[in-house]
Structures are given as structure tokens and as C-alpha cells.
Motif scaffolding. Structure first.
Motif, PDB file in Angstrom:
ATOM      1  N   LYS A  56       0.828  -1.211   0.000  1.00 11.72           N
ATOM      2  CA  LYS A  56       0.000   0.000   0.000  1.00 11.72           C
ATOM      3  C   LYS A  56       0.864   1.264   0.000  1.00 11.72           C
ATOM      4  CE  LYS A  56      -3.960   2.047   2.299  1.00 11.72           C
ATOM      5  NZ  LYS A  56      -5.052   1.796   3.226  1.00 11.72           N
ATOM      6  N   LEU A  57       1.870   1.312   0.864  1.00 10.83           N
ATOM      7  CA  LEU A  57       2.743   2.484   0.917  1.00 10.83           C
ATOM      8  C   LEU A  57       3.632   2.546  -0.319  1.00 10.83           C
ATOM      9  CD1 LEU A  57       3.631   4.997   2.374  1.00 10.83           C
ATOM     10  CD2 LEU A  57       5.154   3.603   3.782  1.00 10.83           C
ATOM     11  N   ALA A  58       4.086   1.398  -0.818  1.00  8.85           N
ATOM     12  CA  ALA A  58       4.894   1.379  -2.043  1.00  8.85           C
ATOM     13  C   ALA A  58       4.100   1.949  -3.211  1.00  8.85           C
ATOM     14  CB  ALA A  58       5.357  -0.042  -2.347  1.00  8.85           C
ATOM     15  N   ALA A  59       2.813   1.662  -3.263  1.00 13.46           N
ATOM     16  CA  ALA A  59       1.981   2.205  -4.332  1.00 13.46           C
ATOM     17  C   ALA A  59       1.932   3.729  -4.258  1.00 13.46           C
ATOM     18  CB  ALA A  59       0.569   1.614  -4.251  1.00 13.46           C
ATOM     19  N   LEU A  60       1.809   4.269  -3.056  1.00 10.75           N
ATOM     20  CA  LEU A  60       1.804   5.729  -2.896  1.00 10.75           C
ATOM     21  C   LEU A  60       3.145   6.339  -3.281  1.00 10.75           C
ATOM     22  CD1 LEU A  60      -0.110   6.114   0.470  1.00 10.75           C
ATOM     23  CD2 LEU A  60      -0.832   6.945  -1.757  1.00 10.75           C
ATOM     24  N   ILE A  61       4.225   5.685  -2.903  1.00  8.28           N
ATOM     25  CA  ILE A  61       5.561   6.220  -3.163  1.00  8.28           C
ATOM     26  C   ILE A  61       5.903   6.157  -4.648  1.00  8.28           C
ATOM     27  CG2 ILE A  61       8.034   5.806  -2.789  1.00  8.28           C
ATOM     28  CD1 ILE A  61       7.230   4.771   0.029  1.00  8.28           C
ATOM     29  N   THR A  62       5.580   5.024  -5.300  1.00 11.82           N
ATOM     30  CA  THR A  62       6.024   4.796  -6.674  1.00 11.82           C
ATOM     31  C   THR A  62       5.067   5.291  -7.742  1.00 11.82           C
ATOM     32  OG1 THR A  62       4.975   2.617  -6.798  1.00 11.82           O
ATOM     33  CG2 THR A  62       7.242   2.707  -5.943  1.00 11.82           C
ATOM     34  N   GLY A  63       3.796   5.428  -7.389  1.00  9.99           N
ATOM     35  CA  GLY A  63       2.807   5.791  -8.388  1.00  9.99           C
ATOM     36  C   GLY A  63       2.213   4.585  -9.092  1.00  9.99           C
ATOM     37  N   LEU A  64       2.728   3.400  -8.821  1.00 14.02           N
ATOM     38  CA  LEU A  64       2.135   2.174  -9.345  1.00 14.02           C
ATOM     39  C   LEU A  64       0.896   1.848  -8.519  1.00 14.02           C
ATOM     40  CD1 LEU A  64       5.383   0.008  -9.637  1.00 14.02           C
ATOM     41  CD2 LEU A  64       4.134   1.073 -11.523  1.00 14.02           C
ATOM     42  N   THR A  65      -0.026   1.118  -9.088  1.00 16.04           N
ATOM     43  CA  THR A  65      -1.171   0.681  -8.290  1.00 16.04           C
ATOM     44  C   THR A  65      -0.769  -0.550  -7.478  1.00 16.04           C
ATOM     45  OG1 THR A  65      -2.012  -0.815  -9.990  1.00 16.04           O
ATOM     46  CG2 THR A  65      -2.794   1.486 -10.053  1.00 16.04           C
ATOM     47  N   GLU A  66      -1.538  -0.820  -6.434  1.00 12.94           N
ATOM     48  CA  GLU A  66      -1.292  -2.035  -5.648  1.00 12.94           C
ATOM     49  C   GLU A  66      -1.414  -3.264  -6.541  1.00 12.94           C
ATOM     50  OE1 GLU A  66      -3.240  -2.322  -1.783  1.00 12.94           O
ATOM     51  OE2 GLU A  66      -3.533  -0.139  -1.834  1.00 12.94           O
ATOM     52  N   LYS A  67      -2.390  -3.237  -7.442  1.00  8.67           N
ATOM     53  CA  LYS A  67      -2.602  -4.361  -8.353  1.00  8.67           C
ATOM     54  C   LYS A  67      -1.394  -4.560  -9.277  1.00  8.67           C
ATOM     55  CE  LYS A  67      -6.007  -6.077 -11.680  1.00  8.67           C
ATOM     56  NZ  LYS A  67      -7.291  -5.793 -12.355  1.00  8.67           N
ATOM     57  N   ALA A  68      -0.838  -3.472  -9.785  1.00  6.49           N
ATOM     58  CA  ALA A  68       0.335  -3.560 -10.667  1.00  6.49           C
ATOM     59  C   ALA A  68       1.529  -4.150  -9.916  1.00  6.49           C
ATOM     60  CB  ALA A  68       0.684  -2.189 -11.227  1.00  6.49           C
ATOM     61  N   ILE A  69       1.708  -3.742  -8.660  1.00  9.47           N
ATOM     62  CA  ILE A  69       2.804  -4.282  -7.853  1.00  9.47           C
ATOM     63  C   ILE A  69       2.617  -5.783  -7.648  1.00  9.47           C
ATOM     64  CG2 ILE A  69       3.840  -4.262  -5.542  1.00  9.47           C
ATOM     65  CD1 ILE A  69       3.310  -1.186  -5.544  1.00  9.47           C
ATOM     66  N   ARG A  70       1.383  -6.187  -7.297  1.00  8.81           N
ATOM     67  CA  ARG A  70       1.110  -7.614  -7.087  1.00  8.81           C
ATOM     68  C   ARG A  70       1.322  -8.415  -8.377  1.00  8.81           C
ATOM     69  NH1 ARG A  70      -0.807  -8.302  -2.077  1.00  8.81           N
ATOM     70  NH2 ARG A  70      -1.823  -6.525  -1.072  1.00  8.81           N
ATOM     71  N   HIS A  71       0.953  -7.835  -9.529  1.00  7.90           N
ATOM     72  CA  HIS A  71       1.166  -8.520 -10.806  1.00  7.90           C
ATOM     73  C   HIS A  71       2.665  -8.690 -11.090  1.00  7.90           C
ATOM     74  CE1 HIS A  71      -2.759  -9.299 -12.493  1.00  7.90           C
ATOM     75  NE2 HIS A  71      -3.160  -8.077 -12.159  1.00  7.90           N
ATOM     76  N   LYS A  72       3.459  -7.677 -10.796  1.00  6.94           N
ATOM     77  CA  LYS A  72       4.902  -7.785 -11.019  1.00  6.94           C
ATOM     78  C   LYS A  72       5.496  -8.911 -10.175  1.00  6.94           C
ATOM     79  CE  LYS A  72       5.553  -2.995 -12.418  1.00  6.94           C
ATOM     80  NZ  LYS A  72       5.022  -3.306 -13.711  1.00  6.94           N
ATOM     81  N   ILE A  73       4.986  -9.074  -8.969  1.00  8.58           N
ATOM     82  CA  ILE A  73       5.448 -10.158  -8.088  1.00  8.58           C
ATOM     83  C   ILE A  73       4.950 -11.503  -8.619  1.00  8.58           C
ATOM     84  CG2 ILE A  73       5.201 -11.142  -5.776  1.00  8.58           C
ATOM     85  CD1 ILE A  73       5.140  -8.168  -4.769  1.00  8.58           C
ATOM     86  N   ASP A  74       3.652 -11.607  -8.903  1.00  5.69           N
ATOM     87  CA  ASP A  74       3.053 -12.863  -9.364  1.00  5.69           C
ATOM     88  C   ASP A  74       3.606 -13.320 -10.711  1.00  5.69           C
ATOM     89  OD1 ASP A  74       1.508 -12.860  -7.068  1.00  5.69           O
ATOM     90  OD2 ASP A  74      -0.293 -12.079  -8.071  1.00  5.69           O
ATOM     91  N   ASP A  75       3.902 -12.358 -11.605  1.00  9.72           N
ATOM     92  CA  ASP A  75       4.420 -12.681 -12.942  1.00  9.72           C
ATOM     93  C   ASP A  75       5.927 -12.938 -12.945  1.00  9.72           C
ATOM     94  OD1 ASP A  75       1.823 -12.295 -13.801  1.00  9.72           O
ATOM     95  OD2 ASP A  75       2.215 -10.319 -14.706  1.00  9.72           O
ATOM     96  N   GLY A  76       6.585 -12.758 -11.798  1.00  9.70           N
ATOM     97  CA  GLY A  76       8.027 -13.009 -11.716  1.00  9.70           C
ATOM     98  C   GLY A  76       8.890 -11.880 -12.242  1.00  9.70           C
ATOM     99  N   LYS A  77       8.280 -10.711 -12.507  1.00 12.44           N
ATOM    100  CA  LYS A  77       9.068  -9.563 -12.958  1.00 12.44           C
ATOM    101  C   LYS A  77       9.877  -8.983 -11.810  1.00 12.44           C
ATOM    102  CE  LYS A  77       5.992  -8.389 -16.731  1.00 12.44           C
ATOM    103  NZ  LYS A  77       5.027  -7.427 -17.265  1.00 12.44           N
TER     104      LYS A  77
END
Length: 110
Positions: A56-77
Motif C-alpha cells: 500500500k505504501l509502495a503504491a503511494l511512493i512509486t505511483g504504481l497501483t497495488e494491483k500492478a505491484i502484485r502482478h509484477k510479483i506474481d508474474d516473476g518480474k
């Protein structure tokens, strides 16, 4: 003395992720933060930032959405131990330095 919009003595240079994190966290939580000063000496206090933050805080700091962050983790990026870590109870924490290196690499693998 506490104030809702506390004054911070930061360097004149561009604010770092740590500075932005402190301001965002204060804004997000609505906490009243004291003016940061060295104990009785009157010099600006040193801030240490959290090297890992919640999604949640990473999304605020980076401008990415929480969903985008979770996708990057789930997709192995984003790789565990590099861009993020799991806490002992399974929570996911984003590495600020890992994220910064990822961005500076052009989004590809390091």
C-alpha cells in the motif's frame, strides 16, 4: 509541540525517497508529527527510512497501483530478495532500493 503539518529541516537538494516516505506516511495516517530537531542542540534531526514498505505504501511512493505491484510479483518480474521480501508471517514488503534499481535498469532484469 506537535503540528498536523510538521515542519521538516531537509537539505536544499531534491527530496529523497526517505523524505517523501515520511511526508506520505504522515499524510496517509493523519498523525501529528513533532518538528524534527536534534535533542536540545537545535540542529536538524537525521531520519532513517524503512528499507522495506508495505504494498500500500509502495503504491503511494512509486505511483504504481497495488494491483500492478502484485502482478509484477506474481508474474516473476520482481524477484523475492531483490525487489521484495516476505516477512515471517507471509506479508509482502517492497524493497525501496530494489525498486529504485529496477527503475534505473529500464524495467528489465538487473
Amino acid at each position: 509541540m506537535c503540528a498536523r503539518n510538521a515542519s521538516f529541516d531537509f537539505p536544499a537538494q531534491e527530496p529523497s525517497v526517505a523524505h517523501v516516505t515520511v511526508r506520505l506516511a504522515a499524510t496517509m495516517t493523519g498523525l501529528e508529527l513533532p518538528t524534527l530537531r536534534g535533542a536540545a542542540l537545535g540542529f536538524p534531526a537525521q531520519l532513517a527510512y524503512a528499507p522495506y514498505v508495505t504494498i500500500k505504501l509502495a503504491a503511494l511512493i512509486t505511483g504504481l497501483t497495488e494491483k500492478a505491484i502484485r502482478h509484477k510479483i506474481d508474474d516473476g518480474k520482481w524477484i523475492e530478495g531483490r525487489e521484495f521480501r516476505r516477512s515471517p508471517d507471509g506479508g509482502i514488503f517492497i524493497s525501496i532500493s530494489g525498486y529504485t534499481k529496477w527503475v534505473e535498469s529500464g524495467g528489465g532484469r538487473l
